[in-house]
Design a protein around this motif. Structure first.
Motif, PDB file in Angstrom:
ATOM      1  N   PRO A   4       5.160   4.421 -10.134  1.00 47.95           N
ATOM      2  CA  PRO A   4       5.710   4.995  -8.911  1.00 47.95           C
ATOM      3  C   PRO A   4       5.080   4.428  -7.633  1.00 47.95           C
ATOM      4  O   PRO A   4       5.763   4.239  -6.639  1.00 47.95           O
ATOM      5  CB  PRO A   4       5.404   6.491  -9.027  1.00 47.95           C
ATOM      6  CG  PRO A   4       5.134   6.724 -10.457  1.00 47.95           C
ATOM      7  CD  PRO A   4       4.614   5.439 -11.021  1.00 47.95           C
ATOM      8  N   GLU A   5       3.773   4.115  -7.665  1.00 49.79           N
ATOM      9  CA  GLU A   5       3.083   3.734  -6.431  1.00 49.79           C
ATOM     10  C   GLU A   5       2.264   2.453  -6.504  1.00 49.79           C
ATOM     11  O   GLU A   5       1.726   2.021  -5.502  1.00 49.79           O
ATOM     12  CB  GLU A   5       2.150   4.869  -6.002  1.00 49.79           C
ATOM     13  CG  GLU A   5       2.876   6.152  -5.690  1.00 49.79           C
ATOM     14  CD  GLU A   5       1.942   7.266  -5.303  1.00 49.79           C
ATOM     15  OE1 GLU A   5       0.716   7.027  -5.236  1.00 49.79           O
ATOM     16  OE2 GLU A   5       2.426   8.374  -5.066  1.00 49.79           O
ATOM     17  N   ARG A   6       2.125   1.845  -7.660  1.00 48.96           N
ATOM     18  CA  ARG A   6       1.238   0.688  -7.799  1.00 48.96           C
ATOM     19  C   ARG A   6       1.967  -0.516  -8.384  1.00 48.96           C
ATOM     20  O   ARG A   6       2.909  -0.372  -9.151  1.00 48.96           O
ATOM     21  CB  ARG A   6       0.051   1.046  -8.679  1.00 48.96           C
ATOM     22  CG  ARG A   6      -0.786   2.137  -8.058  1.00 48.96           C
ATOM     23  CD  ARG A   6      -2.020   2.421  -8.848  1.00 48.96           C
ATOM     24  NE  ARG A   6      -2.769   3.468  -8.182  1.00 48.96           N
ATOM     25  CZ  ARG A   6      -3.292   4.504  -8.794  1.00 48.96           C
ATOM     26  NH1 ARG A   6      -3.174   4.621 -10.098  1.00 48.96           N
ATOM     27  NH2 ARG A   6      -3.962   5.407  -8.108  1.00 48.96           N
ATOM     28  N   PHE A   7       1.449  -1.686  -8.009  1.00 46.21           N
ATOM     29  CA  PHE A   7       1.916  -2.926  -8.618  1.00 46.21           C
ATOM     30  C   PHE A   7       1.273  -3.045  -9.992  1.00 46.21           C
ATOM     31  O   PHE A   7       0.119  -2.653 -10.180  1.00 46.21           O
ATOM     32  CB  PHE A   7       1.488  -4.133  -7.775  1.00 46.21           C
ATOM     33  CG  PHE A   7       2.172  -4.229  -6.454  1.00 46.21           C
ATOM     34  CD1 PHE A   7       3.301  -5.021  -6.282  1.00 46.21           C
ATOM     35  CD2 PHE A   7       1.697  -3.530  -5.353  1.00 46.21           C
ATOM     36  CE1 PHE A   7       3.942  -5.107  -5.064  1.00 46.21           C
ATOM     37  CE2 PHE A   7       2.324  -3.608  -4.123  1.00 46.21           C
ATOM     38  CZ  PHE A   7       3.451  -4.401  -3.979  1.00 46.21           C
ATOM     39  N   LEU A  51       8.042   1.649  -7.783  1.00 49.14           N
ATOM     40  CA  LEU A  51       9.411   2.161  -7.686  1.00 49.14           C
ATOM     41  C   LEU A  51       9.846   2.326  -6.230  1.00 49.14           C
ATOM     42  O   LEU A  51      10.995   2.065  -5.894  1.00 49.14           O
ATOM     43  CB  LEU A  51       9.520   3.509  -8.403  1.00 49.14           C
ATOM     44  CG  LEU A  51       9.431   3.459  -9.925  1.00 49.14           C
ATOM     45  CD1 LEU A  51       9.317   4.873 -10.492  1.00 49.14           C
ATOM     46  CD2 LEU A  51      10.644   2.754 -10.507  1.00 49.14           C
ATOM     47  N   ASN A  52       8.939   2.750  -5.359  1.00 51.35           N
ATOM     48  CA  ASN A  52       9.300   2.998  -3.962  1.00 51.35           C
ATOM     49  C   ASN A  52       9.027   1.807  -3.047  1.00 51.35           C
ATOM     50  O   ASN A  52       9.131   1.929  -1.835  1.00 51.35           O
ATOM     51  CB  ASN A  52       8.553   4.233  -3.437  1.00 51.35           C
ATOM     52  CG  ASN A  52       7.048   4.058  -3.451  1.00 51.35           C
ATOM     53  OD1 ASN A  52       6.534   3.062  -3.956  1.00 51.35           O
ATOM     54  ND2 ASN A  52       6.330   5.020  -2.910  1.00 51.35           N
ATOM     55  N   TYR A  53       8.716   0.639  -3.600  1.00 53.22           N
ATOM     56  CA  TYR A  53       8.378  -0.542  -2.790  1.00 53.22           C
ATOM     57  C   TYR A  53       9.642  -1.191  -2.232  1.00 53.22           C
ATOM     58  O   TYR A  53      10.615  -1.401  -2.951  1.00 53.22           O
ATOM     59  CB  TYR A  53       7.591  -1.542  -3.642  1.00 53.22           C
ATOM     60  CG  TYR A  53       7.239  -2.815  -2.916  1.00 53.22           C
ATOM     61  CD1 TYR A  53       6.290  -2.820  -1.906  1.00 53.22           C
ATOM     62  CD2 TYR A  53       7.882  -4.005  -3.230  1.00 53.22           C
ATOM     63  CE1 TYR A  53       5.969  -3.988  -1.231  1.00 53.22           C
ATOM     64  CE2 TYR A  53       7.564  -5.180  -2.570  1.00 53.22           C
ATOM     65  CZ  TYR A  53       6.604  -5.160  -1.569  1.00 53.22           C
ATOM     66  OH  TYR A  53       6.295  -6.307  -0.898  1.00 53.22           O
ATOM     67  N   LYS A  54       9.617  -1.530  -0.926  1.00 52.70           N
ATOM     68  CA  LYS A  54      10.783  -2.112  -0.264  1.00 52.70           C
ATOM     69  C   LYS A  54      10.492  -3.499   0.317  1.00 52.70           C
ATOM     70  O   LYS A  54      11.291  -4.024   1.068  1.00 52.70           O
ATOM     71  CB  LYS A  54      11.250  -1.192   0.878  1.00 52.70           C
ATOM     72  CG  LYS A  54      11.579   0.211   0.452  1.00 52.70           C
ATOM     73  CD  LYS A  54      12.873   0.286  -0.307  1.00 52.70           C
ATOM     74  CE  LYS A  54      13.260   1.713  -0.554  1.00 52.70           C
ATOM     75  NZ  LYS A  54      13.366   2.092  -1.924  1.00 52.70           N
TER      76      LYS A  54
END
Length: 187
Positions: A4-7, A51-54
């Motif tokens: 969700p938040e990490r590469f 997941l939330n990376y743009k």
């Protein structure tokens, strides 16, 4: 698999340490200490983005990471352990503040508030200077958006704060990673 938040990354060339150099066709181990940050692998291959990376980083790109990401350490009982970024096998979780630059299509780009400064060779003067580089000045090699907004461009000669030189070897070249606020003036 995505976080969700990490590469999610793996060490470049599958090695946690970059301690083997080829000298005239012979592989030579240049460091055996796992504590030596200078031989820690600093490049990571992106397996998946959050997941939330743009942003523009994609799987297959290369990240320039903090020296502790892949390192082993010994716990209080002397047992060899992986650091907090370790996930499983040869996969690691990377947060935004654990990498400083990325390579896309063969070109490095500074990430976030990071920029990279190439130190200048020491000039011959009557003033005594230690080291092989001119103190506290260099040229912008990889610029960030903040510095661009201040009117700087790659190649500009800049001054920077003392003790802000976080040394990296990028494509065989010594560079200092700095933050925007470490740059003090433009020459």
């Amino acid at each position: 698999m995505r976080s969700p938040e990490r590469f999610i990354v793996r060490p470049y060339n599958g090695r946690r340490y970059d301690n083997i150099k080829n000298v005239e066709g012979v592989n030579v181990i240049i460091g055996t200490s796992e504590e030596n940050y200078k031989v820690s692998n600093r490049e990571a291959e992106v397996i998946s983005v959050p997941l939330n990376y743009k942003g523009e980083i994609e799987p297959g790109d290369t990240l320039l990471v903090h020296h502790n990401v892949f390192k082993f350490y010994n716990d209080i009982k002397g047992r060899r352990r992986s650091g907090r970024s370790f996930f499983k096998d040869d996969l690691f979780f990377i947060e935004d503040d654990q990498f400083f630059m990325y390579k896309k299509n063969g070109k490095w780009k500074a990430y976030g508030k990071n920029c990279f400064i190439k130190p200048l060779p020491k000039k011959d003067t009557d003033i005594y200077k230690t080291g092989q580089y001119e103190p506290l000045i260099g040229t912008v090699k990889y610029i960030n958006e903040d510095l661009k907004n201040f009117g700087l461009k790659e190649g500009d000669e800049v001054g920077f704060e003392p003790d802000s030189e976080y040394e990296f070897r990028v494509d065989g070249e010594i560079l200092y990673r700095m933050f925007t606020n470490n740059i003090t003036f433009v020459m």
